[in-house]
Design a protein around this motif. Structure first.
Motif, PDB file in Angstrom:
ATOM      1  N   THR A 414       0.459 -14.304   3.650  1.00 23.85           N
ATOM      2  CA  THR A 414      -0.785 -13.522   3.717  1.00 23.85           C
ATOM      3  C   THR A 414      -0.773 -12.508   4.855  1.00 23.85           C
ATOM      4  O   THR A 414      -1.074 -11.326   4.637  1.00 23.85           O
ATOM      5  CB  THR A 414      -1.992 -14.472   3.843  1.00 23.85           C
ATOM      6  N   PRO A 415      -0.434 -12.875   6.100  1.00 25.91           N
ATOM      7  CA  PRO A 415      -0.370 -11.824   7.148  1.00 25.91           C
ATOM      8  C   PRO A 415       0.709 -10.782   6.893  1.00 25.91           C
ATOM      9  O   PRO A 415       0.563  -9.627   7.300  1.00 25.91           O
ATOM     10  CB  PRO A 415      -0.097 -12.624   8.425  1.00 25.91           C
ATOM     11  N   THR A 416       1.771 -11.157   6.200  1.00 24.08           N
ATOM     12  CA  THR A 416       2.797 -10.160   5.883  1.00 24.08           C
ATOM     13  C   THR A 416       2.258  -9.124   4.905  1.00 24.08           C
ATOM     14  O   THR A 416       2.505  -7.916   5.064  1.00 24.08           O
ATOM     15  CB  THR A 416       4.032 -10.851   5.298  1.00 24.08           C
ATOM     16  N   MET A 417       1.509  -9.557   3.898  1.00 21.87           N
ATOM     17  CA  MET A 417       0.919  -8.601   2.966  1.00 21.87           C
ATOM     18  C   MET A 417      -0.129  -7.730   3.647  1.00 21.87           C
ATOM     19  O   MET A 417      -0.284  -6.545   3.312  1.00 21.87           O
ATOM     20  CB  MET A 417       0.299  -9.352   1.784  1.00 21.87           C
ATOM     21  N   GLN A 418      -0.837  -8.264   4.632  1.00 26.31           N
ATOM     22  CA  GLN A 418      -1.783  -7.443   5.390  1.00 26.31           C
ATOM     23  C   GLN A 418      -1.066  -6.407   6.243  1.00 26.31           C
ATOM     24  O   GLN A 418      -1.523  -5.271   6.390  1.00 26.31           O
ATOM     25  CB  GLN A 418      -2.655  -8.336   6.271  1.00 26.31           C
ATOM     26  N   PRO A 449      -0.363  -8.031  -7.349  1.00 20.79           N
ATOM     27  CA  PRO A 449      -1.395  -6.969  -7.374  1.00 20.79           C
ATOM     28  C   PRO A 449      -1.411  -6.118  -6.115  1.00 20.79           C
ATOM     29  O   PRO A 449      -1.564  -4.896  -6.180  1.00 20.79           O
ATOM     30  CB  PRO A 449      -2.702  -7.748  -7.551  1.00 20.79           C
ATOM     31  N   GLU A 450      -1.263  -6.788  -4.955  1.00 22.57           N
ATOM     32  CA  GLU A 450      -1.213  -6.030  -3.703  1.00 22.57           C
ATOM     33  C   GLU A 450      -0.003  -5.103  -3.663  1.00 22.57           C
ATOM     34  O   GLU A 450      -0.088  -3.955  -3.209  1.00 22.57           O
ATOM     35  CB  GLU A 450      -1.168  -7.004  -2.524  1.00 22.57           C
ATOM     36  N   PHE A 451       1.120  -5.596  -4.134  1.00 20.46           N
ATOM     37  CA  PHE A 451       2.348  -4.779  -4.133  1.00 20.46           C
ATOM     38  C   PHE A 451       2.184  -3.560  -5.038  1.00 20.46           C
ATOM     39  O   PHE A 451       2.554  -2.436  -4.665  1.00 20.46           O
ATOM     40  CB  PHE A 451       3.520  -5.647  -4.586  1.00 20.46           C
ATOM     41  N   HIS A 452       1.632  -3.739  -6.230  1.00 21.22           N
ATOM     42  CA  HIS A 452       1.417  -2.610  -7.145  1.00 21.22           C
ATOM     43  C   HIS A 452       0.443  -1.602  -6.562  1.00 21.22           C
ATOM     44  O   HIS A 452       0.650  -0.381  -6.666  1.00 21.22           O
ATOM     45  CB  HIS A 452       0.902  -3.127  -8.484  1.00 21.22           C
ATOM     46  N   GLU A 453      -0.616  -2.090  -5.941  1.00 21.06           N
ATOM     47  CA  GLU A 453      -1.618  -1.174  -5.405  1.00 21.06           C
ATOM     48  C   GLU A 453      -1.067  -0.364  -4.241  1.00 21.06           C
ATOM     49  O   GLU A 453      -1.307   0.845  -4.145  1.00 21.06           O
ATOM     50  CB  GLU A 453      -2.840  -1.977  -4.966  1.00 21.06           C
TER      51      GLU A 453
END
Length: 955
Positions: A414-418, A449-453
């Motif tokens: 989660t912190p990595t995606m942030q 979804p986060e990666f695509h966005e």
């Protein structure tokens, strides 16, 4: 003293000076105009050399300069030897100043200026010999390094001179020895920083935040472009040599002011030097220094940050050697992690990453004290500090067991995606996906979804900056491929990703990322067979849209996607052919070049699916490309034509392909001076000779062989190799190979050495095909021609032929053996040294080719002529080509004749009273013992002789 008295004295002095100048003015020549040379050297117009003044003017100037009438040395005439190497005004200013202050003698200044302004390497070597002689024998380190440091700071150094100086510095320092200690600090500043501060200023303690730090850093001097690359091997060798001769204490004292420098690059260099010193002297010698730097509070956080950077460099440079000190390094890194200054924390996190990568799985327990501060930093910090802590945590996770690794990786996801939205730590995300075993539901709900966005729907600025570079784009595509391995290609290659391939409104960076992502996903999922037909169609339409774009196209990526699609691409192969044909006929030269590259890459796909008609149409278009005006475009078109002909020859009969017509028009292209065109044309000749050699008349092949002579002298090695290989194919095609000898012998008359060597190799290849017809022509050319180039080329051709014969296991005819023996006998007694060198090399190859074939009599005869050349070398160690050639011939004859025969020639000099003679014989005897297994194998043959006759060859 009264102020009025002082003013009166100064007024009287000024009045007297003005009167004197007015009296001298009629005697001086009229002032000349100020030139650029005067401005560059800062010479005043009135400070000219005294020999330019008239006689009365010199006397007047002498009265101005004092009783003795001396002119300032800065304006005195330079010696002719020094002036001859001054190329700029700065050089002359430096030489005048050095001579006036007595910094260096005349010969040292001349050598330094010669080294700086030399035109070739030989002049620089001569100057370097003078400098090393002054350092070793005359003990003039003050003169050499004092002048060198002053000269090095000038801005008019060329890149080649700086590179030569970087390579020569270790040699100069080693020649100076202990004399280098006073100049260690100045040398490091000039070499590493590119400048030298007379008085390094220690900044005040930093009490503010990043604003004050940025203001101080912007005001600080940056490292100059004259500085050497501290990561280069030559610079590392310089630092190592300097530390060995100056000592560790002197090195630390020299870089001590750098620890508190406001310039970040200076601190980085100081950390790098500390790491190098730790590798040289051992980490234990610098442990106290690093501990004191980490506890430093007087000058703010800069020394502590430098120490943390040094820890990182030590772990990266000398990883396996620091395992013994891993507890100490972990304790230091932990101190940096809990430091109140964020920059020290950042450097400490990077040091932890390096230490974790160095530690083995059994040493992972030692890293346990670092887990708590790392996970606290992951929860507290943002931006680049968060990225550094995430990287350190991911590095520690890799050394855990599988269950603990999966749990910790899920907590860091989660912190990595942030952080992806601000700093884009894509390497950390890739590492987490490789280490952790995430359930598909978690990846589908949180990561994908986060990666695509962030990448395709609403691209973040950090992601776009990362994707603008090829390495970052490849890492993002690798993350998509890891997601596709768990979720499938259809889940990753969604409508948003496929739309980025064909939508012209999408930024080029996003389109390139989508193309690279598609390539990696299809490769990871074995072609992505879970894609629907509609997705396949949109994907192919996107590829066609990329192929029609005017910008440079990533053809290798497109072809890789096409190969992954496989049979699903068959309905669009005809469309690809029409598109390629249209771009081949484009009026733009770069478009034609890229289209030819695309055709070369797509030909295997067309050939695999039987698209013979498409290849035929493309071949017809490419066959008319001989009028191309751009060399690069013509080379690519010829290579594409050769690829198509190679594919068509496997599908059709040779008579259905117009090989003869293409070859007849190729003779004009071979005259093109562009080497890339020559390489492509020669490759096309090889393809035609391989598939349709017998169907084309010999006259056409002779014409082509005549035109290919110039390609043998090309500067590029690839072109020469291709030309030699093409001559081999032409020799296989021709029934009468002797017809090639005439054109190749004429090439041997050229002055270009590489061209003569290539012609000799081509002659050897032709002779290997039909030795009975070519060898008499070579022998006749050696006897009849008086040109030494031709004779040397013939001997080289025979040497290459003998070298090829060993691999071909050729059985020689006695007539051929004794004919070559007579030729080599004549060559070994030539006065021309190069002639004898080539003959000795050929004798060595000839002897190895005749092993176990019963021609020992001829080889003994050659040994009788090689041995005087060996004796003539003398006992001194020489590095000439002739020495190596003679030694190779002697050892090859020893292998062919056996230890007993060669020992007869050695026994007469092994115990000679002269040391020079013994030094010549014993190296061969040692080799003989090593090769044949000791003295017994050679001495047994010698003492078992029954008479004076030569013993049989035995091993």
């Amino acid at each position: 003293m009264n102020v009025s008295i002082v003013s009166n004295v100064e007024a009287d002095h000024c009045t007297e000076t003005v009167a004197t100048e007015e009296a001298v003015a009629p005697l001086l020549p009229p002032p000349r105009k100020r030139t650029r040379w005067d401005e560059a050297t800062s010479f005043a117009p009135e400070s000219r050399d005294h020999h330019d003044l008239p006689e009365n003017g010199q006397e007047a100037l002498a009265s101005l300069n004092g009783r003795e009438g001396r002119v300032p040395a800065e304006t005195a005439a330079l010696p002719e030897a020094v002036r001859g190497w001054c190329r700029t005004a700065t050089d002359e200013t430096f030489a005048r100043r050095a001579l006036s202050k007595g910094v260096a003698p005349e010969h040292t200044l001349r050598a330094l200026l010669q080294f700086k302004n030399a035109a070739d390497a030989s002049e620089r070597k001569a100057a370097l010999r003078v400098l090393t002689t002054s350092l070793e024998h005359k003990r003039q380190a003050d003169a050499v390094f004092g002048a060198l440091i002053d000269l090095w700071q000038h801005d008019d150094w060329k890149a080649s001179a700086l590179l030569a100086l970087e390579r020569a510095l270790p040699r100069l320092v080693a020649a100076a020895g202990q004399q280098i200690k006073p100049y260690a600090s100045a040398l490091l500043e000039v070499a590493i920083l590119g400048r030298m501060d007379a008085a390094p200023k220690i900044p005040e303690p930093f009490t503010g935040r990043s604003a004050k730090r940025s203001a101080v850093a912007s005001a600080a001097d940056t490292v100059h472009e004259r500085a050497l690359d501290i990561h280069s091997p030559t610079c590392i060798a310089f630092i190592k040599t300097l530390s060995e001769h100056a000592g560790l204490a002197v090195m630390i004292q020299a870089i001590r002011p750098w620890f508190e420098s406001p310039d970040n690059q200076v601190r980085q260099h100081s950390a790098r030097i500390i790491a190098l010193l730790a590798c040289i002297w051992g980490f234990g010698t610098l442990e106290a220094l690093l501990e004191s730097m980490l506890r430093s509070q007087r000058y703010g956080p800069l020394p502590r940050e430098t120490a943390a950077l040094a820890l990182c460099s030590i772990a990266l440079m000398d990883g396996p050697s620091v395992r013994a000190h891993l507890p100490t390094l972990v304790r230091m890194a932990q101190r940096a992690l809990v430091d109140p200054e964020p920059l020290v924390k950042l450097a400490g996190a990077r040091a932890v990453s390096a230490l974790a990568a160095t530690a083995s799985l059994s040493e992972a327990v030692l890293l346990e004290p670092l887990r708590a501060p790392l996970w606290d930093g992951v929860r507290l910090y943002r931006d680049r500090t968060l990225t550094a802590f995430l990287a350190a945590a991911a590095a520690i996770i890799s050394s855990m067991d599988e269950r603990e690794r999966a749990y910790q990786a899920r907590s860091l996801l989660t912190p990595t995606m942030q952080a992806m939205r601000s700093t884009c730590p894509v390497r950390i995300l890739e590492q987490l996906l490789e280490l952790g075993q995430f359930p598909p539901e978690l990846l589908m709900s949180q990561v994908l979804p986060e990666f695509h966005e962030m990448c395709f729907i609403k691209p973040e600025r950090a992601v776009l900056q990362t994707a603008s570079h090829h390495g970052g784009r490849r890492r993002l595509a690798r993350v998509a491929a890891l997601l596709a391995e768990d979720l499938g290609a259809a889940a990753v290659l969604t409508d948003q990703v496929l739309r980025c391939l064909s939508d012209p409104s999408v930024p080029a960076t996003v389109g390139s990322l989508a193309l690279e992502t598609t390539r990696h996903v299809l490769a990871a999922t074995d072609g992505g067979y879970d894609l629907s037909p509609a997705d396949d169609q949109r994907l192919v339409q996107g590829l066609l849209q990329w192929l029609q774009a005017p910008a440079p196209t990533p053809y290798h990526t497109i072809v890789s996607i096409a190969e992954s699609l496989g049979e699903r691409l068959v309905p669009w192969l005809e469309t690809l052919g029409h598109l390629a044909m249209a771009r081949l006929q484009s009026p733009n030269g770069s478009t034609r070049t890229e289209a030819a590259r695309l055709v070369s890459l797509l030909v295997p796909i067309w050939s695999r699916f039987g698209q013979v008609e498409v290849l035929g149409r493309l071949g017809t278009v490419l066959a008319a490309c001989y009028s191309e005006v751009y060399p690069e475009a013509l080379a690519r078109l010829l290579e594409a034509l050769a690829t198509i002909l190679d594919a068509l020859a496997t599908e059709l009969q040779p008579r259905h392909v117009p090989f003869a017509e293409i070859l007849s028009r190729l003779t004009l292209v071979l005259r093109n001076p562009a080497e890339e065109v020559q390489a492509a044309a020669v490759y096309l000749v090889m393809v035609i000779a391989r598939h349709a050699g017998r169907n084309i008349p010999d006259t056409a092949w002779l014409r082509v062989a005549h035109e290919m002579r110039d390609t043998l002298g090309a500067q590029r090695r690839r072109v020469r190799y291709r030309a030699v290989e093409a001559y081999g194919w032409v020799a296989r095609v021709l029934g009468r190979i002797e017809t090639l000898v005439g054109p190749l012998l004429s090439v041997l008359q050229q002055s270009d050495r590489s061209m003569r060597i290539a012609a000799a190799v081509a002659l050897a290849i032709a002779a290997a095909q039909d030795l009975g017809s070519v060898l008499p022509l070579l022998l006749d050319a050696y006897v009849t021609e008086e040109d030494k180039h031709i004779q040397t080329g013939v001997i080289k051709a025979i040497g290459f032929l003998c070298s090829f014969s060993g691999a071909m296991k050729r059985v020689w005819d006695p007539v051929q053996v004794y004919a070559v023996t007579r030729l080599l006998e004549s060559a070994l007694v030539e006065r021309y040294e190069t002639h004898r060198q080539v003959a000795c090399e050929t004798v060595g190859h000839f002897a190895l080719a005749l092993v176990d074939q019963g021609y020992e009599e001829a080889l003994v005869h050659l040994l009788d002529h090689v041995w005087p050349n060996y004796i003539a070398l003398g006992a001194e160690v020489s590095d000439s080509h002739l020495t190596h050639a003679v030694e190779f011939a002697v050892r090859a004859l020893g292998v062919a004749l056996g230890a007993g025969v060669l020992h007869q020639y050695l026994a007469q000099g092994l115990f000679h009273p002269a040391k020079a003679v013994r030094g010549l014989y014993w190296p061969v005897q040692r080799w003989l013992g090593d090769y044949f297994g000791g003295m017994s194998s050679s001495s047994s043959c010698l003492f078992a002789l029954a008479g004076p006759e030569c013993p049989e060859a035995c091993l």
